[in-house]
Design an enzyme around this catalytic site. Structure first.
Site, mmCIF file in Angstrom:
data_model
loop_
_atom_site.group_PDB
_atom_site.id
_atom_site.type_symbol
_atom_site.label_atom_id
_atom_site.label_comp_id
_atom_site.label_asym_id
_atom_site.label_seq_id
_atom_site.Cartn_x
_atom_site.Cartn_y
_atom_site.Cartn_z
ATOM 1 N N LYS A 1 0.790 -1.211 0.008
ATOM 2 C CA LYS A 1 0.193 0.117 0.486
ATOM 3 C C LYS A 1 0.657 1.262 0.114
ATOM 4 C CE LYS A 1 -3.659 -2.319 2.222
ATOM 5 N NZ LYS A 1 -5.184 -1.989 3.240
ATOM 6 N N TYR B 1 -13.145 -1.766 -3.187
ATOM 7 C CA TYR B 1 -13.547 -1.736 -1.720
ATOM 8 C C TYR B 1 -14.561 -1.883 -1.961
ATOM 9 C CZ TYR B 1 -8.179 -2.256 0.350
ATOM 10 O OH TYR B 1 -7.104 -2.176 0.417
ATOM 11 N N ASN C 1 -2.026 0.352 6.639
ATOM 12 C CA ASN C 1 -1.203 -1.023 7.071
ATOM 13 C C ASN C 1 -0.539 -1.667 6.017
ATOM 14 O OD1 ASN C 1 -3.748 -1.355 5.575
ATOM 15 N ND2 ASN C 1 -4.551 -3.125 7.495
ATOM 16 N N HIS D 1 -2.664 -5.390 1.843
ATOM 17 C CA HIS D 1 -3.530 -6.023 1.371
ATOM 18 C C HIS D 1 -3.283 -7.513 1.350
ATOM 19 C CE1 HIS D 1 -7.437 -6.991 0.377
ATOM 20 N NE2 HIS D 1 -6.764 -7.590 -0.397
ATOM 21 N N GLU E 1 -9.954 -11.011 -7.187
ATOM 22 C CA GLU E 1 -9.575 -10.346 -7.048
ATOM 23 C C GLU E 1 -8.114 -9.990 -7.405
ATOM 24 O OE1 GLU E 1 -7.956 -9.454 -2.693
ATOM 25 O OE2 GLU E 1 -10.301 -8.413 -2.395
HETATM 26 P P1 CMP Z 1 -7.250 -4.535 4.128
HETATM 27 O O1 CMP Z 1 -7.132 -5.924 3.906
HETATM 28 O O2 CMP Z 1 -6.884 -3.327 2.580
HETATM 29 O O3 CMP Z 1 -9.412 -4.132 3.425
HETATM 30 C C1 CMP Z 1 -9.636 -3.253 4.122
HETATM 31 C C2 CMP Z 1 -9.286 -2.162 5.091
HETATM 32 O O4 CMP Z 1 -9.896 -1.115 5.088
HETATM 33 C C3 CMP Z 1 -7.721 -3.029 5.720
HETATM 34 O O5 CMP Z 1 -6.709 -3.311 5.546
HETATM 35 C C4 CMP Z 1 -8.412 -1.786 6.404
HETATM 36 O O6 CMP Z 1 -6.737 -1.048 5.719
HETATM 37 C C5 CMP Z 1 -9.093 -0.566 6.104
HETATM 38 N N1 CMP Z 1 -9.421 -1.007 7.609
HETATM 39 C C6 CMP Z 1 -10.544 -1.405 8.676
HETATM 40 N N2 CMP Z 1 -11.124 -0.427 9.395
HETATM 41 C C7 CMP Z 1 -10.893 0.202 9.250
HETATM 42 C C8 CMP Z 1 -10.552 1.447 10.466
HETATM 43 N N3 CMP Z 1 -11.500 1.432 11.401
HETATM 44 N N4 CMP Z 1 -10.311 2.842 9.584
HETATM 45 C C9 CMP Z 1 -9.726 2.991 8.927
HETATM 46 N N5 CMP Z 1 -9.957 1.725 8.050
HETATM 47 C C10 CMP Z 1 -9.698 0.665 8.082
#
Ligand code: CMP
Length: 140
Positions: free
Chosen positions: A11, A51, A114, A117, A128
């Site tokens: 990311k 998403y 984070n 993904h 995906e």
């Molecule tokens: P990802 O695995 O990419 O799938 C969905 C994403 O939403 C997740 O990782 C997080 O990065 C994001 N996400 C999930 N919960 C929150 C939250 N409370 N606030 C912001 N982003 C979130």
């Protein structure tokens, strides 16, 4: 366990901090082979579609904005039990809950930023992967 493929994204928070190689090293050390990889600037349309399962969540707008804020690296990873293995290496979505040695424990900044993904099932991995790769771009 069978050989599987899974879909991965490095990311914007990670590409911005030049962590692509460090993250790939963790994937490869875990036995995941990078059989497809491309650095892209995701479009808003691609991010919204990718998403869309989270469209009703309060963080959806922020998530889409973040995913198009810098380049990302989209990947196809292959290996024994790849979906679960990749999720193990990534660690919990929230870095505060991620185990020692995982990508998110080491590199993630927050639950939103984070670093990576990964697909949550083999079925979703296929969906995906098809959003970003054609078969001829995946060389196992
Ligand atoms: P990802 O695995 O990419 O799938 C969905 C994403 O939403 C997740 O990782 C997080 O990065 C994001 N996400 C999930 N919960 C929150 C939250 N409370 N606030 C912001 N982003 C979130």
């Amino acid at each position: 366990m069978a050989i599987q493929r899974t879909f991965s994204i490095i990311k914007p928070d990670a590409t911005k901090r030049n962590l692509t190689g460090a993250i790939n090293a963790k994937f490869e050390a875990a036995g995941l082979r990078i059989v497809g990889q491309r650095r892209i600037q995701m479009t808003r349309q691609q991010a919204e579609k990718f998403y869309e399962v989270h469209a009703e969540r309060p963080f959806y707008g922020e998530l889409v904005d973040f995913m198009i804020s810098e380049p990302v690296v989209v990947q196809v990873l292959e290996g024994e039990d790849a979906v679960a293995k990749h999720r193990d290496v990534m660690g919990a979505t929230n870095p505060a809950e991620a185990a020692e040695g995982t990508v998110r424990k080491e590199f993630a900044l927050s639950i939103g930023e984070n670093s990576v993904h990964g697909s949550d099932s083999e079925e979703n991995a296929k969906i995906e992967i098809a959003q970003f790769f054609t078969e001829d771009q995946i060389v196992g």
